[in-house]
Design an enzyme around this catalytic site. Structure first.
Site, PDB file in Angstrom:
ATOM      1  CB  ALA A 150      -0.944   0.039   1.278  1.00 25.41           C
ATOM      2  CE1 TYR A 151       5.169   5.865   2.965  1.00 30.37           C
ATOM      3  CE2 TYR A 151       6.963   4.232   1.818  1.00 30.37           C
ATOM      4  CZ  TYR A 151       6.607   5.377   2.241  1.00 30.37           C
ATOM      5  OH  TYR A 151       7.595   6.438   2.576  1.00 30.37           O
ATOM      6  CB  ALA A 152       5.331   0.421  -2.468  1.00 30.40           C
ATOM      7  CB  THR A 154       1.012   5.994  -1.747  1.00 29.17           C
ATOM      8  OG1 THR A 154       2.155   5.802  -0.914  1.00 29.17           O
ATOM      9  CG2 THR A 154      -0.394   5.455  -0.944  1.00 29.17           C
TER      10      THR A 154
END
Length: 290
Positions: A150-152, A154
């Site tokens: 999820a972080y990557a 974004t």
């Protein structure tokens, strides 16, 4: 003595701690007047310093963004907006299958849509000043580690949006730059591992069996690496230079891990890159204690 830039404003979002706070103070030391985005009055009191003016800015709240734009328009010194540094962010890591959709959406709201909203509101000011937008991405915007989906995601999206924006506003005299930090010692990085372990504790027994060891080893690997990662102050000095130089490159890496990983991710086939990242993960953990 620092060079005076008394006619220039710089906006830094996410300026209460970590890279954002260090960048705000670095720019103030160089003579800029920094509008430092923070989310609470308590954070504002802590951030206030010579050349650093805290502004309440949750980038997911439209009224805060409009208030920031009005502050720039109504600046008593009629100073121009020299640069916008989009630094605010959150990091919640868990396997793709496990991370609840509301936490996926929360990360995209902050790490992508919030920055786009700020850019849309402040671009008229940056056109007038022929200023610079600096989007703080991540090495994760090029190479996505396990449990960082999820972080990557974004950051991959922010990279793509930055490329489009750069090509759209080049003729308007606005520069768009992406900064890709690797490991930097910040509160967010330090706390993300605790969040991952808390989420793992709430997984089903089946998910514990499938992902428990992966999560624990990834968190341990990152914690070990952060002990020797780049200090926030060194990252800030680089970002301040990028934001205020006349002819910046389109992308900059921060830290040796990013300088190593980013070009490899662009050159190597996916399967080979998988093996490189797996080997790097094991080396970060150090020798086994079992």
């Amino acid at each position: 003595m620092p060079v005076s830039h008394k006619n220039d404003l710089v906006v830094v979002s996410g300026a209460s701690t970590g890279i954002g706070a260090a960048t705000a103070h670095e720019l103030a030391a160089r003579g800029y007047h920094v509008l430092a985005g923070v989310r609470t009055d308590r954070e504002a009191d802590a951030a206030r310093a010579a050349g650093v003016e805290p502004v309440i800015l949750d980038i997911t709240v439209p009224e805060h963004i409009k208030g920031l734009a009005e502050r720039i328009s109504d600046d008593p010194g009629r100073r121009r907006l020299r640069a916008l540094i989009n630094n605010a962010g959150i990091e919640i890591n868990a396997p793709v299958e496990v991370l609840p959709l509301d936490l996926w959406r929360q990360q995209f709201e902050v790490n992508l849509f919030g920055h786009i909203a700020v850019i849309q509101e402040l671009l008229p000011h940056l056109r007038r000043s022929r200023g610079t937008i600096v989007n703080i991405s991540s090495v994760g915007g090029v190479a996505a580690l396990p449990i960082f989906g999820a972080y990557a995601g974004t950051k991959f999206a922010l990279e793509a949006a930055s490329d489009s924006l750069r090509r759209e506003v080049k003729a308007q005299g606005v520069q768009v730059v992406v900064v890709q930090p690797g490991g930097v010692r910040t509160d967010m990085a330090a706390h993300s591992g605790d969040i991952s372990l808390e989420l793992a504790d709430r997984m089903s027994p089946e998910h514990q069996r499938l992902y428990g060891d992966l999560i624990k080893s990834t968190v341990a690997s990152n914690a070990a690496f952060l002990k020797r990662a780049l200090p926030a102050e060194k990252a800030a000095a680089r970002i301040a230079h990028v934001a205020t130089t006349a002819r910046p490159r389109t992308r900059y890496t921060l830290g040796t891990d990013a300088a190593f990983t980013v070009p490899l991710a662009r050159l190597l086939p996916d399967r080979l890159m998988d093996r490189v990242l797996s080997a790097s993960h094991r080396s970060r953990q150090g020798p086994s204690t079992h």
